[in-house]
Motif scaffolding. Sequence first.
Motif, short mmCIF file in Angstrom:
data_model
loop_
_atom_site.label_atom_id
_atom_site.label_comp_id
_atom_site.label_asym_id
_atom_site.label_seq_id
_atom_site.Cartn_x
_atom_site.Cartn_y
_atom_site.Cartn_z
N ILE A 10 64.93 53.62 -3.86
CA ILE A 10 65.28 55.02 -4.00
C ILE A 10 66.79 55.13 -4.14
O ILE A 10 67.53 54.80 -3.22
N PHE A 11 67.25 55.59 -5.29
CA PHE A 11 68.66 55.88 -5.49
C PHE A 11 68.93 57.33 -5.05
O PHE A 11 68.07 58.20 -5.18
N HIS B 127 61.16 58.51 -11.66
CA HIS B 127 61.40 59.94 -11.59
C HIS B 127 62.68 60.25 -10.83
O HIS B 127 63.02 59.56 -9.87
N THR B 128 63.39 61.32 -11.25
CA THR B 128 64.48 61.87 -10.46
C THR B 128 64.02 63.19 -9.89
O THR B 128 63.70 64.14 -10.62
N LEU B 129 63.97 63.26 -8.57
CA LEU B 129 63.53 64.45 -7.85
C LEU B 129 64.78 65.25 -7.47
O LEU B 129 65.59 64.81 -6.66
N ILE B 130 64.94 66.42 -8.07
CA ILE B 130 66.10 67.26 -7.81
C ILE B 130 65.79 68.16 -6.62
O ILE B 130 64.87 68.96 -6.67
N ARG C 33 70.24 70.95 4.12
CA ARG C 33 70.40 70.16 5.34
C ARG C 33 70.02 68.72 5.02
O ARG C 33 69.18 68.47 4.15
N PRO C 34 70.59 67.76 5.72
CA PRO C 34 70.22 66.36 5.47
C PRO C 34 68.72 66.14 5.55
O PRO C 34 68.16 65.33 4.80
N GLU C 35 68.05 66.86 6.44
CA GLU C 35 66.61 66.70 6.61
C GLU C 35 65.84 67.09 5.35
O GLU C 35 64.76 66.55 5.08
N ASP C 36 66.37 68.05 4.58
CA ASP C 36 65.73 68.44 3.33
C ASP C 36 65.65 67.24 2.37
O ASP C 36 64.62 67.00 1.72
N ILE C 37 66.74 66.52 2.28
CA ILE C 37 66.79 65.38 1.36
C ILE C 37 65.97 64.21 1.92
O ILE C 37 65.31 63.50 1.17
N ALA C 38 66.00 64.05 3.24
CA ALA C 38 65.21 62.99 3.87
C ALA C 38 63.73 63.15 3.55
O ALA C 38 63.01 62.18 3.30
N GLN C 39 63.24 64.39 3.57
CA GLN C 39 61.84 64.64 3.25
C GLN C 39 61.52 64.24 1.81
O GLN C 39 60.44 63.70 1.53
N SER C 40 62.46 64.50 0.89
CA SER C 40 62.25 64.12 -0.50
C SER C 40 62.20 62.61 -0.67
O SER C 40 61.37 62.07 -1.41
N ILE C 41 63.10 61.93 0.02
CA ILE C 41 63.12 60.46 -0.04
C ILE C 41 61.83 59.89 0.53
O ILE C 41 61.22 58.99 -0.06
N ALA C 42 61.39 60.43 1.67
CA ALA C 42 60.15 59.94 2.29
C ALA C 42 58.95 60.17 1.38
O ALA C 42 58.03 59.34 1.32
N PHE C 43 58.94 61.30 0.66
CA PHE C 43 57.86 61.56 -0.28
C PHE C 43 57.80 60.49 -1.37
O PHE C 43 56.73 59.96 -1.69
N LEU C 44 58.95 60.14 -1.92
CA LEU C 44 58.97 59.13 -2.98
C LEU C 44 58.62 57.74 -2.46
O LEU C 44 58.02 56.94 -3.18
N ILE C 45 58.98 57.46 -1.22
CA ILE C 45 58.58 56.18 -0.62
C ILE C 45 57.07 56.14 -0.43
O ILE C 45 56.42 55.13 -0.72
N ASN D 272 62.75 55.19 -8.02
CA ASN D 272 62.94 56.63 -8.16
C ASN D 272 64.34 57.02 -7.71
O ASN D 272 65.09 56.19 -7.19
N CYS D 273 64.66 58.28 -7.90
CA CYS D 273 65.99 58.79 -7.55
C CYS D 273 65.83 60.19 -6.96
O CYS D 273 64.96 60.96 -7.40
N VAL D 274 66.64 60.52 -5.97
CA VAL D 274 66.74 61.88 -5.45
C VAL D 274 68.13 62.41 -5.81
O VAL D 274 69.13 61.71 -5.64
N SER D 275 68.17 63.64 -6.29
CA SER D 275 69.43 64.27 -6.68
C SER D 275 69.67 65.49 -5.80
O SER D 275 69.15 66.58 -6.07
#
Length: 238
Positions: free
Chosen positions: A127-128, A226-229, A206-218, A168-171
């Motif tokens: 995950i980038f 995919h890049t999840l914005i 919040r950092p937790e918002d992005i953490a949830q996105s990363i955990a989803f992709l994992i 994958n990537c989170v933006s």
Amino acid sequence: MSSQHAVIIGGSSGIGLATAAHLLEKGYRVTITGRDAEKLRVAAESLGGDVATIAMDASDLTGLAKTFETIGPLDHLVLALGGGNGGGPFATVDLADLKKGFEQKTMAHFACAQASLPHLSKEGSIIFVSAVSAQAAMPGTAGLGAINAAIAALAPILAAELKPIRVNCVSPGVVDTPWWDFLGEDQKGPTFAGFAARTPVGRVGRPEDIAQSIAFLIGNGFMSGHTLICDGGIRLGQ
């Protein structure tokens, strides 16, 4: 998921630390890395659970292979490395600063992902973490946008090249992390209020918002390339 090992490069604060906490709650074994050993120790104490720490400088490309040998087998690599170099109006942006930005973020993401491959599970993922400057047309962010767009471009290419490893990537958009501490408390509040007013959800992240996105992709084995914005909609230019 207790047998799954997630390694978070840049895991001692901000988005990386929040991701570590989120994955630990889900039962992952977690290793966090950072440049400051004391900061890592404090972060690990705050997390508790099955967490290990490795002090490393991800921009020191010569030492990465040895570091990943020390880390050993892993299932998921999260590259949560920040970087603020390269910002400013296009006409006057300092090219040396821009080069440093590419070296500290884009090259570090690229090199860490490469160094992890001998140890990364074929059923695992990378995950980038890019930034919404790669998708939004915000004046003054040409350098930052180029740095982060280069990172986002890796996801589809490597998803095809490294299959079955998922990439994958989170933006993220504007997120309240220590990255913004350069402003000082007297400036940070009004700055965030301005961003919140331009964001459809009415707040900064919040950092937790992005953490949830990363955990989803994992966790989603059907997501790759995919890049999840995750930006609250700020890229829409409201």
